[in-house]
Design an enzyme around this catalytic site. Structure first.
Site, PDB file in Angstrom:
ATOM      1  N   GLY A  83       1.363 -46.548  21.612  1.00  0.00           N
ATOM      2  CA  GLY A  83       1.247 -46.626  20.164  1.00  0.00           C
ATOM      3  C   GLY A  83       0.736 -45.324  19.607  1.00  0.00           C
ATOM      4  O   GLY A  83       0.415 -44.401  20.352  1.00  0.00           O
ATOM      5  N   GLU A  99       8.023 -44.390  18.065  1.00  0.00           N
ATOM      6  CA  GLU A  99       7.286 -44.602  19.308  1.00  0.00           C
ATOM      7  C   GLU A  99       8.230 -44.983  20.444  1.00  0.00           C
ATOM      8  O   GLU A  99       8.142 -44.464  21.569  1.00  0.00           O
ATOM      9  CB  GLU A  99       6.257 -45.707  19.083  1.00  0.00           C
ATOM     10  CG  GLU A  99       5.238 -45.859  20.184  1.00  0.00           C
ATOM     11  CD  GLU A  99       4.382 -44.615  20.349  1.00  0.00           C
ATOM     12  OE1 GLU A  99       4.015 -44.317  21.480  1.00  0.00           O
ATOM     13  OE2 GLU A  99       4.125 -43.917  19.331  1.00  0.00           O
ATOM     14  N   GLU A 103       8.937 -42.837  23.879  1.00  0.00           N
ATOM     15  CA  GLU A 103       8.616 -43.349  25.217  1.00  0.00           C
ATOM     16  C   GLU A 103       9.840 -43.579  26.095  1.00  0.00           C
ATOM     17  O   GLU A 103       9.774 -43.442  27.297  1.00  0.00           O
ATOM     18  CB  GLU A 103       7.823 -44.651  25.116  1.00  0.00           C
ATOM     19  CG  GLU A 103       6.458 -44.510  24.461  1.00  0.00           C
ATOM     20  CD  GLU A 103       5.542 -43.533  25.197  1.00  0.00           C
ATOM     21  OE1 GLU A 103       5.763 -43.281  26.387  1.00  0.00           O
ATOM     22  OE2 GLU A 103       4.616 -43.014  24.545  1.00  0.00           O
ATOM     23  N   PRO A 120     -12.868 -55.736  13.975  1.00  0.00           N
ATOM     24  CA  PRO A 120     -13.735 -54.561  14.053  1.00  0.00           C
ATOM     25  C   PRO A 120     -14.280 -54.591  15.464  1.00  0.00           C
ATOM     26  O   PRO A 120     -14.546 -55.626  15.962  1.00  0.00           O
ATOM     27  CB  PRO A 120     -14.843 -54.857  13.038  1.00  0.00           C
ATOM     28  CG  PRO A 120     -14.620 -56.244  12.534  1.00  0.00           C
ATOM     29  CD  PRO A 120     -13.453 -56.858  13.219  1.00  0.00           C
ATOM     30  N   GLU A 152       1.345 -40.454  32.157  1.00  0.00           N
ATOM     31  CA  GLU A 152       1.783 -41.410  33.161  1.00  0.00           C
ATOM     32  C   GLU A 152       2.198 -42.719  32.504  1.00  0.00           C
ATOM     33  O   GLU A 152       1.419 -43.355  31.798  1.00  0.00           O
ATOM     34  CB  GLU A 152       0.636 -41.649  34.147  1.00  0.00           C
ATOM     35  CG  GLU A 152       1.088 -42.273  35.441  1.00  0.00           C
ATOM     36  CD  GLU A 152      -0.068 -42.413  36.419  1.00  0.00           C
ATOM     37  OE1 GLU A 152       0.115 -43.101  37.434  1.00  0.00           O
ATOM     38  OE2 GLU A 152      -1.162 -41.862  36.164  1.00  0.00           O
TER      39      GLU A 152
END
Lengths: 257, 257
Positions: A83, A99, A103, A120, A152
DNA sequence: GCAATAGTGTCTATCAGACATTATTCT
DNA sequence: AGAATAATGTCTGATAGACACTATTGC
């Protein structure tokens, strides 16, 4: 919850409700100029917003997900769902696609918004709200890019995951649930197969995701009755046995499962 | 989408992926102290995050939603779904509960996360990402608080809404869809009724939401067969006709619809 | 012919949907 | 008696699940 109510009543600690803000409260970014701008929205602390993408694919007759290894605190050396921060001028979905592209190099895959996680404390560094997307990649196209990045990355069975960073295990559980439910009433499964496939392969998709055996005759009966399959005429021969018909998904026949 | 990819490759315009950030990149807020902190996450522009709550209730034999009237630019004088900024120390759900409490004074109602809307242009003032929650209120408890706030609020039929601010019509459509789907396979409908209700009232909930007539006998047969109802023994008499049995929802019998 | 997988049909139980009459209360 | 709504059962078609044998290929 009670603390927050207090914070809200206290005019200095929390921002007023957005939709009730008077006109002058904002510095318009791309709207018409306003008359008065005594109030800067930036004075309020804001959470960080990231978009994570949980990618799933069928590999080695297993449902696998792509993870990246963290190399720093917190959760150093643990695996996490990929992300990144959202850019100010891109949509949530665009960020997810970016994204995905970064990837895997793959485009035009099934992508849907899964859920937004924002407790939170879920990230010890700062308040981070993550809008999680969920992608399904077909195994064939994926072969192309194996190991490319410096960071990795790895594919892991969703059934045997290593310990994950943050609340990412919860996210995987949520996604798996969603996937299983949608399998029953949508045609989502086809996104995990190449364009042509045999009925046996389709059945295997269902079996792997639902994690149980299905009856061959009942399965074929059900799928065929929906008319969502088109016989390509071709056959797939592998091994020393009768070859199987190859089908193609016909999205036109919007006959739901 | 393509612009964003460019922005990402350009190291100065976008932040690096969150999960790949090196340890030193963050000022820990409530974590362990880090060795080096040359990097301040605050240097990046961040979107505003709000939580909106779409409240629905059955009023006057109609499915209605609570809206507040905007009194300033943009969308001045138009109606909008209530919402507000999230505080840094509250969860998304807490923020939704706070909003609910502020607008209706009601607590302990059905609440679920609906979807997150975050298109860059959806609010002309600044980038606003809204996590939308969806609440169901039972009509009886709601009578208590009628008109209380200074800001103008109102209940509107979801089937005859005024023009809404921002992308709020899209949000209502999304919620209505979700509600209809969940009606079929969950016991969500009971959240719109008081503790005790007649089968006719329950049927009316389904009819109003699905927006179609249902067969009385089939409906009762189906509901009764699930064992989720408990006969209270009491009866409800109104008008000059046979009184109806009052039932109570029995959540213990988790027999799905 | 043997190994291996593809391909096929029947029976049964359950569920969804169409459909009409009797029961109870008040005036 | 009349008005108004509550309460109830049967039939039919569709669907889901249990279950076993024949077909085709390579060796």
């Amino acid at each position: 919850m009670e603390e927050q109510s207090d914070a809200t009543r206290n005019g200095t600690s929390g921002p007023p409700g957005l939709h009730e803000l008077p006109h002058e409260s904002f510095v318009p970014v791309n709207g018409q100029p306003s008359e008065a701008e005594q109030y800067d929205v930036n004075q309020y602390e804001r959470p960080s917003v990231t978009v994570d993408v949980l990618m799933m694919s069928l590999r080695q007759r297993d449902l696998q997900t792509l993870l990246i290894k963290r190399r720093s605190w917190p959760y150093e050396d643990m695996w996490a769902i990929p992300g990144g921060f959202i850019n100010m001028n891109e949509s949530l979905e665009s960020a997810a696609k970016r994204e995905l592209q970064e990837e895997t190099g793959v485009q035009d895959v099934y992508l849907e918004q899964l859920y937004t996680f924002g407790d939170p404390g879920r990230d010890p560094r700062t308040r981070v709200i993550t809008v999680v997307y969920f992608a399904l990649l077909d195994s064939e196209r994926l072969q192309l890019r194996a190991a490319s990045d410096a960071t990795e990355v790895g594919w892991f069975s969703v059934y045997e995951l290593p310990q994950l960073a943050f609340d990412h295990q919860e996210i995987v559980d949520y996604a798996l649930n969603r996937l299983r439910n949608k399998l029953e009433y949508t045609t989502i499964a086809f996104n995990l197969l190449p364009e042509q496939f045999t009925l046996r392969e389709l059945q295997r998709v269902y079996e792997i995701i639902l994690h149980k055996r299905l009856d061959k005759r009942n399965f074929r009966k059900k799928i065929v009755s929906t008319n969502i399959l088109e016989d390509t005429g071709a056959k797939k021969m592998e091994g020393t046995h009768r070859p199987a018909r190859l089908y193609r998904f016909n999205p036109a026949a919007e006959h739901k499962l």
